[in-house]
Design an enzyme around this catalytic site. Sequence first.
Site, mmCIF file in Angstrom:
data_model
loop_
_atom_site.group_PDB
_atom_site.id
_atom_site.type_symbol
_atom_site.label_atom_id
_atom_site.label_comp_id
_atom_site.label_asym_id
_atom_site.label_seq_id
_atom_site.Cartn_x
_atom_site.Cartn_y
_atom_site.Cartn_z
ATOM 1 N N CYS A 1 0.841 -1.200 0.000
ATOM 2 C CA CYS A 1 0.000 0.000 0.000
ATOM 3 C C CYS A 1 0.876 1.251 0.000
ATOM 4 O O CYS A 1 1.843 1.345 0.766
ATOM 5 C CB CYS A 1 -0.925 0.000 1.220
ATOM 6 S SG CYS A 1 -1.968 1.468 1.321
ATOM 7 N N CYS B 1 0.099 4.883 6.777
ATOM 8 C CA CYS B 1 -0.582 4.703 8.061
ATOM 9 C C CYS B 1 0.333 3.939 9.022
ATOM 10 O O CYS B 1 0.735 2.805 8.746
ATOM 11 C CB CYS B 1 -1.896 3.957 7.858
ATOM 12 S SG CYS B 1 -3.016 4.769 6.688
ATOM 13 N N CYS C 1 -0.451 0.272 10.302
ATOM 14 C CA CYS C 1 -0.903 -0.744 9.346
ATOM 15 C C CYS C 1 0.225 -1.629 8.835
ATOM 16 O O CYS C 1 1.232 -1.141 8.298
ATOM 17 C CB CYS C 1 -1.605 -0.077 8.170
ATOM 18 S SG CYS C 1 -2.324 -1.267 7.013
ATOM 19 N N CYS D 1 -17.716 -8.581 3.505
ATOM 20 C CA CYS D 1 -17.022 -7.385 3.030
ATOM 21 C C CYS D 1 -15.759 -7.740 2.251
ATOM 22 O O CYS D 1 -14.917 -8.503 2.734
ATOM 23 C CB CYS D 1 -16.675 -6.483 4.212
ATOM 24 S SG CYS D 1 -16.017 -4.875 3.746
ATOM 25 N N CYS E 1 -20.646 -5.774 1.348
ATOM 26 C CA CYS E 1 -19.967 -4.567 1.812
ATOM 27 C C CYS E 1 -18.604 -4.503 1.126
ATOM 28 O O CYS E 1 -18.113 -5.502 0.612
ATOM 29 C CB CYS E 1 -19.776 -4.593 3.328
ATOM 30 S SG CYS E 1 -21.271 -4.938 4.275
ATOM 31 N N CYS F 1 -20.351 2.357 7.110
ATOM 32 C CA CYS F 1 -19.685 1.763 8.272
ATOM 33 C C CYS F 1 -18.391 2.544 8.488
ATOM 34 O O CYS F 1 -17.528 2.575 7.601
ATOM 35 C CB CYS F 1 -19.399 0.289 7.991
ATOM 36 S SG CYS F 1 -18.616 -0.614 9.338
#
Length: 340
Positions: free
Chosen positions: A74, A78, A81, A118, A149, A209
């Site tokens: 990614c 963050c 993470c 999800c 989701c 959510c």
Amino acid sequence: MINDLTDKILNGHSITKEEALQLVWSMELQALGKKNYSLQPIFDLFAAANQIRETFRKNSVDLCAIINAKSGACSEDCSYCAQSSKNKTDISIYPLVKKDIVIDKAKEAKGAGVRRFCIVTSGRKVGEKELKEIASMIEDIRGIGLLPCATLGLLNNNELSYLKQSGLERYHHNLETSERFFPEICRTHTYTDKIKTINAAKSAGLSICSGGIFGMGETWQDRIDMAFAIKGLNIDSVPINFLIPVKGTSMAEMTSLHPFEALTIISIYRFILPTKEIRVCGGRMQVLEEFNSMVFMAGADALLTGNYLTTTGRTYKDDIRLIEQYGLKISTSPPLCLLS
């Protein structure tokens, strides 16, 4: 104070930020684990939160499961993470998985009694080709009787509307923390970017959510500020995650929350958001350990069950047994024709 605020909520009124903070301070959480510390105020808080849950959310528990459909590499930074390329962790890295893998996992969840499924991907956002593949997955997930989701990053209104037309019911996009604290955990996108994505999903007609992660060094003021931001956005489901310090991230040395502080967070969120789903997700077993069974007493009415993204969760069977032992029932999906 607990009784007065409980009565206020049960009579249809809201508590203020100041009242929420006063409630927290009255718990004297800084003394948790120390000699002669009394847990009675916390137990009184749990009892009140449970009463609020029973009044506004009844006796149903909403279950969701996820698949880590695209892992690692990614671009975002963050700090918590394991999937960020800026962190040096030992996780699996792979592109978007094939549809049959996703559907097999969805069927497994459906067979266990789970209501929502999800699709989660790493990265700032999915690309156009990936979006089309995921839309096809969503159609099939809906076709087997689950509520689809997705967690796909910073999508815009057109992309979210396309997924809605494909059958997506809910979009998940965490605020993560307060606006004040957010720059301390991420600098490659902003809190405003997150709000923009949530509003785009709402404009597309999707259920939302959105919650956060606790135990990253934020203050109680940050926790309560995020709860009131969620309230202002009229979020449907509020996931509460507890940080699992992962080796290779900048938060690897963080101390995990005390189980009763974690449960207190659930209760305070129930006080602030009495009518919303309070969903306990990542870190539940690692932080709560043997106190996992107290999540409903503390005010939760929804769970992420099964494994998380890069860490182990809890089996469907164990969670369903826990729900039944509490005399609660598992929410079931409405007829799909009602969702269109």
